[in-house]
Design a protein around this motif. Structure first.
Motif, short mmCIF file in Angstrom:
data_model
loop_
_atom_site.label_atom_id
_atom_site.label_comp_id
_atom_site.label_asym_id
_atom_site.label_seq_id
_atom_site.Cartn_x
_atom_site.Cartn_y
_atom_site.Cartn_z
N GLY A 95 52.71 51.97 46.53
CA GLY A 95 52.11 51.76 45.22
C GLY A 95 50.61 51.60 45.27
N SER A 96 50.08 51.02 44.22
CA SER A 96 48.64 50.80 44.16
C SER A 96 48.33 49.62 43.25
N VAL A 97 47.13 49.10 43.44
CA VAL A 97 46.62 48.01 42.63
C VAL A 97 45.31 48.48 42.03
N THR A 98 45.19 48.41 40.71
CA THR A 98 43.95 48.73 40.04
C THR A 98 43.37 47.43 39.50
N VAL A 99 42.10 47.20 39.82
CA VAL A 99 41.45 45.95 39.42
C VAL A 99 40.24 46.28 38.56
N LEU A 100 40.22 45.69 37.36
CA LEU A 100 39.09 45.78 36.46
C LEU A 100 38.33 44.47 36.57
N ALA A 101 37.06 44.53 36.90
CA ALA A 101 36.25 43.32 37.11
C ALA A 101 35.77 42.73 35.80
N LEU A 102 36.48 43.02 34.73
CA LEU A 102 36.17 42.48 33.41
C LEU A 102 37.43 41.86 32.82
N ASP A 103 37.24 40.89 31.96
CA ASP A 103 38.34 40.23 31.26
C ASP A 103 38.62 41.01 29.98
N LEU A 104 39.81 41.62 29.89
CA LEU A 104 40.15 42.42 28.71
C LEU A 104 40.25 41.61 27.43
#
Length: 115
Positions: A95-104
């Motif tokens: 699998g994979s992990v996607t990380v957004l460095a912002l708080d949605l």
């Protein structure tokens, strides 16, 4: 963790508050193939995130924003600069992990029509 390693795709949006960020980082630190630097990154524009969205809609933000510095060995920057990624996808097992460095849940993403 098991679900992701068997082919799942985990998406993490990092909290804006330092205590919330530390809690998220600590809960994933044993297995997440991504590290976070001690010093934050200052972001002034989001054109790469806007381009990644595939739409021509500006992120409504005109100030500077402090985000966590992400470091990784394997993976790809989906949005952000070479040294200051905003959105990163790293492999984990099948699998994979996607990380957004912002708080949605906070501006600017919460006010962006594309999120």
């Amino acid at each position: 963790r098991d679900w992701t390693s068997r082919g799942g795709h985990l998406l993490l949006s990092l909290p804006a508050q330092p205590e919330g960020l530390r809690a998220v980082i600590d809960s994933f630190s044993e297995w997440l193939p991504l590290q976070f630097g001690d010093e934050p990154v200052i972001v002034r524009e989001f054109s790469s995130l806007e381009a990644y969205s595939g739409r021509n809609v500006r992120v409504p933000f005109s100030e500077r924003l402090s985000i966590p510095r992400m470091k990784f060995e394997h993976g790809v920057v989906l949005a952000g600069g070479r040294d200051d990624p905003l959105l990163v996808r790293v492999p984990y097992g099948l699998g994979s992990v996607t990380v957004l460095a912002l708080d949605l849940t906070q501006p600017p993403p919460s006010k962006w029509k594309e999120v």
